[in-house]
Motif scaffolding. Structure first.
Motif, mmCIF file in Angstrom:
data_model
loop_
_atom_site.group_PDB
_atom_site.id
_atom_site.type_symbol
_atom_site.label_atom_id
_atom_site.label_comp_id
_atom_site.label_asym_id
_atom_site.label_seq_id
_atom_site.Cartn_x
_atom_site.Cartn_y
_atom_site.Cartn_z
ATOM 1 N N TYR A 222 0.739 -3.258 11.036
ATOM 2 C CA TYR A 222 0.325 -4.051 9.879
ATOM 3 C C TYR A 222 -0.206 -5.419 10.328
ATOM 4 O O TYR A 222 -1.259 -5.869 9.867
ATOM 5 C CB TYR A 222 1.520 -4.231 8.945
ATOM 6 N N GLU B 293 -1.150 5.123 3.703
ATOM 7 C CA GLU B 293 -2.345 5.140 4.557
ATOM 8 C C GLU B 293 -2.706 6.555 4.980
ATOM 9 O O GLU B 293 -3.876 6.959 4.939
ATOM 10 C CB GLU B 293 -2.096 4.249 5.788
ATOM 11 N N GLY C 79 4.150 2.293 3.148
ATOM 12 C CA GLY C 79 2.767 1.897 3.423
ATOM 13 C C GLY C 79 2.097 2.825 4.408
ATOM 14 O O GLY C 79 0.907 3.150 4.275
ATOM 15 N N GLN D 124 -0.376 -4.733 -1.173
ATOM 16 C CA GLN D 124 -0.088 -3.411 -0.645
ATOM 17 C C GLN D 124 0.997 -2.727 -1.466
ATOM 18 O O GLN D 124 0.907 -1.528 -1.754
ATOM 19 C CB GLN D 124 0.339 -3.478 0.817
#
Length: 316
Positions: free
Chosen positions: A83, A124, A120, A171
Motif C-alpha cells: 500500500y 484489488e 483491500g 479505500q
C-alpha cells in the motif's frame, strides 16, 4: 453475478475446507479462481498439501472442468508495504519501517487498519484486470470466524476514528461499496449443533444489518441416519424389540448376549436423540429462508479426493 465469495463460520465447523471445496467447484466450471486466506494459519496449504503460502499468488490445483485454483495468504504487514509503495512510492523506506517494527506497531494499535489492508488486497484481486479482462473469474475468501466477521467486513466503520478523509478512508469506502454490491456473497458454514447454529443465526442478523448479502448456509459434515422414522421413534423411547435386535445380530454373525442387546439399544436411543436435535437445528436454519447447501461427512478425513467429492456436491 457474484464473483467474490466470503466464507465464514464458527471455529470447528470446517470453514477452510468448505472454502477450498467451493474454489474447486468453481474451477470445475472452467473458472480461474483465487482462494485467499487472511488469518495466517496456513490452513489452505495444509488442505492442499502444498508448502506454506507466501504473499504471492500461486497455482495449487486444477478443476475437473479445466479451471485453475490459485491461492494467496494475505499478510497485513506485507499488504501495508504494498500500500505504501502503491500510493506513496515508499518502496525502500517502507521496508526500512518494517525492519524497525513500525509497521507491526501501526497495525497492532489500529486493528481497523489491519482489516482494511486485508480486505483491500481482496478488493484489488477481485477487480484486477489482465489483457483487457478480469484476472480471476471468482475470488473465494477463507474469512475470520462468525464472531469477528462483522467488524472484519465493516471496514469503513472500523476506520471512522482513524481516518475521516484521505486514501485510507477512500479505500475503505470503495471496499464497502464492493462488499455491499451484487458482486459479493457471504456464505456461512455450520454444523447441526446448538452453538454453531446459534452463531449462524446471529451472524446472518448482524451481516444483513450491515447491508451485506447472504449467499448460502452450508451445513457441513451431514450424516444421514440408517434408521427410518418409525425405528427412530421406537429407539428414542427405548422400545425397539429385543427380539428384533437379537435377530439382526445373529444374521450378522455376531454372538448374542443380553448385555450386547442392552448396549445396542442404548446406542440406538442416543443416536435417535442426536438425530432429533439435528432436525430441530435444521428447522431453525430453514426458517431463515436462505439457500442451504449440504455437504456430507467425510469419514476418512479431508484429502484431495475428499475435496473433489465436496466440490461435486457444491456443483450438484
Amino acid at each position: 453475478m457474484a464473483r467474490l465469495h466470503v466464507v465464514t463460520g464458527k471455529g470447528g465447523t470446517g470453514k477452510t475446507t468448505v472454502a477450498a471445496a467451493m474454489a474447486l467447484a468453481l474451477a470445475g466450471q472452467g473458472q480461474r479462481v483465487l482462494l485467499v486466506e487472511v488469518e495466517g494459519r496456513q490452513g489452505i496449504a495444509q488442505i492442499f498439501d502444498v508448502p506454506p503460502l507466501p504473499y504471492v499468488e500461486r497455482k495449487i490445483a486444477t478443476g475437473v472442468g479445466g479451471g485453475e485454483v490459485f491461492a494467496l495468504a494475505v499478510d497485513a504487514e506485507a499488504a501495508l508495504l504494498e500500500y505504501l509503495d502503491m500510493y506513496y512510492h515508499l518502496g525502500r523506506a517502507g521496508k526500512a519501517l518494517d525492519k524497525v517494527g513500525a509497521i507491526d506497531f501501526v497495525t497492532t494499535i489500529a486493528p481497523g487498519l489491519r482489516d482494511v489492508l486485508l480486505t483491500g488486497k481482496v478488493y484489488e484481486a477481485t477487480r484486477r484486470k489482465a489483457h483487457g479482462k478480469l484476472a480471476y473469474d471468482a475470488v473465494v475468501v477463507d474469512a475470520p470466524p462468525t464472531g469477528r466477521i462483522g467488524p472484519f467486513l465493516n471496514v469503513n466503520h472500523e476506520v471512522a476514528d482513524l481516518a475521516k478523509v484521505g486514501p485510507i478512508r477512500n479505500q475503505a469506502d470503495a471496499i464497502m461499496g464492493m462488499l455491499r454490491s451484487d458482486v459479493t456473497r457471504i456464505h456461512l458454514v455450520t454444523l447441526l449443533e446448538e452453538m454453531p447454529v446459534q452463531e449462524t443465526l446471529d451472524a446472518v442478523e448482524q451481516l444483513e444489518a450491515l447491508d451485506l448479502r447472504i449467499g448460502s448456509i452450508v451445513v457441513n459434515m451431514v450424516r444421514h441416519s440408517p434408521l427410518d422414522d418409525e425405528a427412530l421413534a421406537l429407539a428414542v423411547k427405548e422400545k425397539i424389540p429385543a427380539a428384533e435386535l437379537t435377530k439382526g445380530l445373529r444374521a450378522a454373525g455376531v454372538a448374542v448376549s443380553k448385555e450386547l442387546v442392552a448396549t445396542l439399544a442404548a446406542e440406538a436411543r442416543d443416536h435417535a436423540v442426536r438425530v432429533g436435535l439435528e432436525r430441530e437445528n435444521r428447522d431453525r436454519i430453514d426458517a431463515l429462508g436462505k439457500q442451504v447447501t449440504e455437504l456430507m461427512l467425510q469419514p476418512e478425513g479431508i484429502d484431495h479426493g475428499a475435496l473433489i467429492d465436496l466440490a461435486e456436491e457444491f456443483r450438484g
